[in-house]
Write a protein that holds these residues in place. Structure first.
Motif, PDB file in Angstrom:
ATOM      1  N   HIS A  59      10.700  11.563   2.583  1.00  0.00           N
ATOM      2  CA  HIS A  59      11.465  10.702   1.678  1.00  0.00           C
ATOM      3  C   HIS A  59      10.535  10.043   0.675  1.00  0.00           C
ATOM      4  O   HIS A  59       9.376   9.791   0.974  1.00  0.00           O
ATOM      5  CB  HIS A  59      12.165   9.568   2.450  1.00  0.00           C
ATOM      6  N   GLU A  60      11.084   9.721  -0.483  1.00  0.00           N
ATOM      7  CA  GLU A  60      10.457   8.802  -1.416  1.00  0.00           C
ATOM      8  C   GLU A  60      11.302   7.540  -1.398  1.00  0.00           C
ATOM      9  O   GLU A  60      12.526   7.624  -1.249  1.00  0.00           O
ATOM     10  CB  GLU A  60      10.413   9.385  -2.827  1.00  0.00           C
ATOM     11  N   PHE A  61      10.655   6.376  -1.515  1.00  0.00           N
ATOM     12  CA  PHE A  61      11.415   5.132  -1.463  1.00  0.00           C
ATOM     13  C   PHE A  61      10.877   4.137  -2.470  1.00  0.00           C
ATOM     14  O   PHE A  61       9.756   4.247  -2.948  1.00  0.00           O
ATOM     15  CB  PHE A  61      11.386   4.523  -0.050  1.00  0.00           C
ATOM     16  N   GLU A  62      11.725   3.152  -2.759  1.00  0.00           N
ATOM     17  CA  GLU A  62      11.326   2.013  -3.575  1.00  0.00           C
ATOM     18  C   GLU A  62      11.868   0.773  -2.889  1.00  0.00           C
ATOM     19  O   GLU A  62      13.010   0.771  -2.397  1.00  0.00           O
ATOM     20  CB  GLU A  62      11.880   2.139  -4.989  1.00  0.00           C
ATOM     21  N   ALA A  63      11.047  -0.268  -2.819  1.00  0.00           N
ATOM     22  CA  ALA A  63      11.430  -1.475  -2.076  1.00  0.00           C
ATOM     23  C   ALA A  63      10.971  -2.731  -2.793  1.00  0.00           C
ATOM     24  O   ALA A  63       9.985  -2.719  -3.533  1.00  0.00           O
ATOM     25  CB  ALA A  63      10.823  -1.438  -0.677  1.00  0.00           C
ATOM     26  N   VAL A  64      11.689  -3.800  -2.541  1.00  0.00           N
ATOM     27  CA  VAL A  64      11.298  -5.132  -2.986  1.00  0.00           C
ATOM     28  C   VAL A  64      10.415  -5.724  -1.896  1.00  0.00           C
ATOM     29  O   VAL A  64      10.735  -5.632  -0.709  1.00  0.00           O
ATOM     30  CB  VAL A  64      12.540  -6.027  -3.200  1.00  0.00           C
ATOM     31  N   VAL A  65       9.299  -6.313  -2.301  1.00  0.00           N
ATOM     32  CA  VAL A  65       8.389  -6.942  -1.353  1.00  0.00           C
ATOM     33  C   VAL A  65       8.850  -8.380  -1.140  1.00  0.00           C
ATOM     34  O   VAL A  65       8.941  -9.156  -2.087  1.00  0.00           O
ATOM     35  CB  VAL A  65       6.932  -6.910  -1.870  1.00  0.00           C
ATOM     36  N   VAL A 101       6.467   7.756  12.267  1.00  0.00           N
ATOM     37  CA  VAL A 101       6.567   7.505  10.829  1.00  0.00           C
ATOM     38  C   VAL A 101       5.182   7.392  10.207  1.00  0.00           C
ATOM     39  O   VAL A 101       4.351   6.609  10.664  1.00  0.00           O
ATOM     40  CB  VAL A 101       7.329   6.181  10.547  1.00  0.00           C
ATOM     41  N   TRP A 102       4.949   8.181   9.172  1.00  0.00           N
ATOM     42  CA  TRP A 102       3.741   8.059   8.345  1.00  0.00           C
ATOM     43  C   TRP A 102       4.199   7.535   6.992  1.00  0.00           C
ATOM     44  O   TRP A 102       5.106   8.092   6.376  1.00  0.00           O
ATOM     45  CB  TRP A 102       3.063   9.403   8.145  1.00  0.00           C
ATOM     46  N   ALA A 103       3.565   6.471   6.513  1.00  0.00           N
ATOM     47  CA  ALA A 103       3.957   5.859   5.245  1.00  0.00           C
ATOM     48  C   ALA A 103       2.766   5.734   4.323  1.00  0.00           C
ATOM     49  O   ALA A 103       1.657   5.497   4.776  1.00  0.00           O
ATOM     50  CB  ALA A 103       4.540   4.469   5.495  1.00  0.00           C
ATOM     51  N   GLY A 104       3.042   5.903   3.036  1.00  0.00           N
ATOM     52  CA  GLY A 104       2.023   5.592   2.067  1.00  0.00           C
ATOM     53  C   GLY A 104       1.739   6.718   1.100  1.00  0.00           C
ATOM     54  O   GLY A 104       2.306   7.777   1.207  1.00  0.00           O
ATOM     55  N   PRO A 105       0.907   6.403   0.183  1.00  0.00           N
ATOM     56  CA  PRO A 105       0.450   5.035  -0.070  1.00  0.00           C
ATOM     57  C   PRO A 105       1.544   4.237  -0.760  1.00  0.00           C
ATOM     58  O   PRO A 105       2.394   4.787  -1.438  1.00  0.00           O
ATOM     59  CB  PRO A 105      -0.745   5.232  -0.991  1.00  0.00           C
ATOM     60  N   PHE A 106       1.499   2.921  -0.541  1.00  0.00           N
ATOM     61  CA  PHE A 106       2.408   2.022  -1.254  1.00  0.00           C
ATOM     62  C   PHE A 106       1.763   1.714  -2.596  1.00  0.00           C
ATOM     63  O   PHE A 106       0.605   1.316  -2.656  1.00  0.00           O
ATOM     64  CB  PHE A 106       2.601   0.715  -0.499  1.00  0.00           C
ATOM     65  N   GLY A 153       5.522  -7.094  -6.460  1.00  0.00           N
ATOM     66  CA  GLY A 153       6.915  -7.512  -6.369  1.00  0.00           C
ATOM     67  C   GLY A 153       7.801  -6.376  -5.901  1.00  0.00           C
ATOM     68  O   GLY A 153       8.792  -6.578  -5.214  1.00  0.00           O
ATOM     69  N   ARG A 154       7.406  -5.178  -6.291  1.00  0.00           N
ATOM     70  CA  ARG A 154       8.128  -3.961  -5.887  1.00  0.00           C
ATOM     71  C   ARG A 154       7.083  -2.893  -5.584  1.00  0.00           C
ATOM     72  O   ARG A 154       6.030  -2.858  -6.215  1.00  0.00           O
ATOM     73  CB  ARG A 154       9.031  -3.448  -7.013  1.00  0.00           C
ATOM     74  N   VAL A 155       7.403  -2.038  -4.647  1.00  0.00           N
ATOM     75  CA  VAL A 155       6.516  -0.924  -4.316  1.00  0.00           C
ATOM     76  C   VAL A 155       7.310   0.366  -4.230  1.00  0.00           C
ATOM     77  O   VAL A 155       8.523   0.368  -4.021  1.00  0.00           O
ATOM     78  CB  VAL A 155       5.743  -1.144  -2.993  1.00  0.00           C
ATOM     79  N   ARG A 156       6.578   1.437  -4.389  1.00  0.00           N
ATOM     80  CA  ARG A 156       7.111   2.796  -4.260  1.00  0.00           C
ATOM     81  C   ARG A 156       6.200   3.503  -3.273  1.00  0.00           C
ATOM     82  O   ARG A 156       5.012   3.193  -3.178  1.00  0.00           O
ATOM     83  CB  ARG A 156       7.069   3.466  -5.630  1.00  0.00           C
ATOM     84  N   GLY A 157       6.736   4.453  -2.553  1.00  0.00           N
ATOM     85  CA  GLY A 157       5.906   5.200  -1.615  1.00  0.00           C
ATOM     86  C   GLY A 157       6.623   6.402  -1.047  1.00  0.00           C
ATOM     87  O   GLY A 157       7.748   6.726  -1.444  1.00  0.00           O
ATOM     88  N   ARG A 158       5.947   7.050  -0.127  1.00  0.00           N
ATOM     89  CA  ARG A 158       6.494   8.239   0.528  1.00  0.00           C
ATOM     90  C   ARG A 158       6.486   8.008   2.034  1.00  0.00           C
ATOM     91  O   ARG A 158       5.622   7.320   2.563  1.00  0.00           O
ATOM     92  CB  ARG A 158       5.666   9.465   0.181  1.00  0.00           C
ATOM     93  N   GLY A 204      -0.335  -2.349   4.370  1.00  0.00           N
ATOM     94  CA  GLY A 204      -0.454  -1.331   3.332  1.00  0.00           C
ATOM     95  C   GLY A 204       0.147  -1.703   1.999  1.00  0.00           C
ATOM     96  O   GLY A 204      -0.006  -0.977   1.021  1.00  0.00           O
ATOM     97  N   VAL A 205       0.849  -2.823   1.935  1.00  0.00           N
ATOM     98  CA  VAL A 205       1.484  -3.245   0.686  1.00  0.00           C
ATOM     99  C   VAL A 205       0.482  -4.059  -0.129  1.00  0.00           C
ATOM    100  O   VAL A 205      -0.115  -5.005   0.386  1.00  0.00           O
ATOM    101  CB  VAL A 205       2.756  -4.080   0.955  1.00  0.00           C
ATOM    102  N   PRO A 206       0.277  -3.693  -1.403  1.00  0.00           N
ATOM    103  CA  PRO A 206      -0.678  -4.429  -2.235  1.00  0.00           C
ATOM    104  C   PRO A 206      -0.296  -5.902  -2.383  1.00  0.00           C
ATOM    105  O   PRO A 206       0.878  -6.223  -2.577  1.00  0.00           O
ATOM    106  CB  PRO A 206      -0.602  -3.718  -3.593  1.00  0.00           C
TER     107      PRO A 206
END
Length: 131
Positions: free
Chosen positions: A82-88, A122-127, A100-105, A94-96
């Motif tokens: 998956h690709e995702f976008e989220a509000v921090v 679950v493997w995530a990143g990079p954010f 304010g918002r991040v994208r990742g896989r 792993g979140v910079p």
């Protein structure tokens, strides 16, 4: 297990996560599920422990978009990308800082037993910060 049944459980799980319905999110798990977010100190074992992971996730991120890229099925497993976008909303591994918002896989390995999910790896990143 039929591939379509696997897909239905995964969609139900991910939609429940996005809706913030943690009880519904873990209802698709076996009682002894192993939830392993790679990078966490150890896998969460059992529905209650897995729910604890999602409680922490809700504090840090609010996923707004989750796009399925590809799926691979086997007799008792499914791998999704998956690709995702989220509000921090708060700190999350792993979140910079300051994003304010991040994208990742995400890469998920789901295993199934008794018509439920018995393991989620679950493997995530990079954010990356979204401008």
């Amino acid at each position: 297990m039929e591939f379509s049944a696997m897909d239905e459980l995964i969609v139900k799980h991910i939609q429940a996560e996005r809706d913030g319905d943690l009880d519904r999110a873990v209802s698709v798990y076996t009682e002894d599920v192993q939830h392993d977010f790679v990078g966490a100190p150890a896998p969460a074992v059992g529905r209650a422990a897995a729910r604890g992971f999602y409680e922490a996730l809700e504090v840090g991120l609010s996923t707004e978009e989750m796009t399925l890229i590809r799926t691979f099925h086997g007799n008792d497993f499914c791998v999704t990308e998956h690709e995702f976008e989220a509000v921090v909303k708060g700190p999350f591994p792993g979140v910079p800082d300051g994003a304010g918002r991040v994208r990742g896989r995400l890469l998920h390995l789901f295993e199934f037993r008794d018509d439920l999910i018995s393991r989620e790896n679950v493997w995530a990143g990079p954010f990356t910060a979204v401008e």
